[in-house]
Design a protein around this motif. Sequence first.
Motif, PDB file in Angstrom:
ATOM      1  N   GLN A 156      34.522  37.156  38.327  1.00 43.13           N
ATOM      2  CA  GLN A 156      34.960  38.009  39.438  1.00 43.13           C
ATOM      3  C   GLN A 156      36.237  38.764  39.096  1.00 43.13           C
ATOM      4  O   GLN A 156      36.370  39.945  39.425  1.00 43.13           O
ATOM      5  N   ILE A 157      37.171  38.106  38.434  1.00 41.16           N
ATOM      6  CA  ILE A 157      38.422  38.766  38.071  1.00 41.16           C
ATOM      7  C   ILE A 157      38.168  39.880  37.064  1.00 41.16           C
ATOM      8  O   ILE A 157      38.762  40.956  37.151  1.00 41.16           O
TER       9      ILE A 157
ATOM     10  N   VAL B   3      36.642  42.836  39.120  1.00 42.55           N
ATOM     11  CA  VAL B   3      37.617  43.484  40.004  1.00 42.55           C
ATOM     12  C   VAL B   3      38.669  44.231  39.184  1.00 42.55           C
ATOM     13  O   VAL B   3      39.055  45.356  39.524  1.00 42.55           O
TER      14      VAL B   3
ATOM     15  N   PRO C  11      44.528  43.655  44.237  1.00 44.10           N
ATOM     16  CA  PRO C  11      43.144  43.164  44.289  1.00 44.10           C
ATOM     17  C   PRO C  11      42.882  41.972  43.364  1.00 44.10           C
ATOM     18  O   PRO C  11      42.065  41.106  43.687  1.00 44.10           O
TER      19      PRO C  11
ATOM     20  N   THR D  66      44.177  38.902  45.194  1.00 45.91           N
ATOM     21  CA  THR D  66      43.267  38.616  46.305  1.00 45.91           C
ATOM     22  C   THR D  66      41.995  37.956  45.791  1.00 45.91           C
ATOM     23  O   THR D  66      41.501  36.984  46.380  1.00 45.91           O
ATOM     24  N   THR D  67      41.466  38.462  44.701  1.00 49.23           N
ATOM     25  CA  THR D  67      40.258  37.883  44.107  1.00 49.23           C
ATOM     26  C   THR D  67      40.520  36.462  43.622  1.00 49.23           C
ATOM     27  O   THR D  67      39.675  35.580  43.779  1.00 49.23           O
TER      28      THR D  67
ATOM     29  N   THR E 200      40.458  34.242  46.705  1.00 51.22           N
ATOM     30  CA  THR E 200      39.112  34.014  47.244  1.00 51.22           C
ATOM     31  C   THR E 200      38.233  33.243  46.262  1.00 51.22           C
ATOM     32  O   THR E 200      37.272  32.600  46.677  1.00 51.22           O
ATOM     33  N   SER E 201      38.559  33.309  44.977  1.00 49.94           N
ATOM     34  CA  SER E 201      37.794  32.551  43.993  1.00 49.94           C
ATOM     35  C   SER E 201      38.011  31.052  44.129  1.00 49.94           C
ATOM     36  O   SER E 201      37.184  30.259  43.672  1.00 49.94           O
TER      37      SER E 201
END
Length: 197
Positions: A103-104, A107, A146, A149-150, A153-154
Motif C-alpha cells: 500500500q505504501i 500511495v 498521504p 495516513t496510509t 490505516t495499514s
Amino acid sequence: LTLLGRSAGLLLLALGIAAVLGVPLGIGMALSRRGGVAPLVLLLSILGISTPSFLLAMLFWIINIQIYRQMGMENAPLPPTGFGWDAHMVMPALVLAARPLAQIVQVTYVSMSGVLREDYVRTAQSKGLAERVVLGRHALRNVLIPILTTLGTSLRFSLASLPVVEYFFVWPGAGLTLLQAIESGSSQLVTDLIVSL
C-alpha cells in the motif's frame, strides 16, 4: 502487558520495514515511469495486497526449508517458530509487512507522480535547483501526508493478520493468545484481548 508488548514489537518492526522499503520504492517508480521496472513493482504491490497472510507465511516456510536443504546447513537460516527478539522476528515481521508495504508503494508512487507534475516543482527545476533539493524540499514534503495516513490505516490490516501470523510462527503474543482463548471458551479473556487490540 507482556503479550501486548510482544505483539506491539512485531507490529512496529513490520510497519518500520514497510515504511523504510515502501517510500524509496514508490519514489523510484515515480522517477522512472518510462522504465520497465515500475510496472513490475506495481504488479508485485498488487500481489502483496491480495495475498493472504497464511499463504505468504507458508511460502516463507518453504523458502526457508529450501535454503536449508540446498546449502546443506546444520540449522535453518531463520527459526521457523518460537519467540525471540532476534532472527525469530524476521519471517513474522515480513509477513505482517507485506500488505502495508504494498500500500505504501502504491500511495507513494501515485502521490509522487502527481506532485512531480505540479507547477511549483517544475519552477524549482527550471531555477536550476539540484534534483535532490527539489525532491527533498518540495516534492517529499507534500507526499508525506498521504504516506503517513496510509501507514496509520495499514495498522488495521496488520492487526487483522496478527492472530494468523502469530499462530503460524508460534509467536506468544496477543493474537495467538486470542485464538487459544477462543478455542478454550474463555469469553472474558477473548473480550479483553479484542478490546485491547
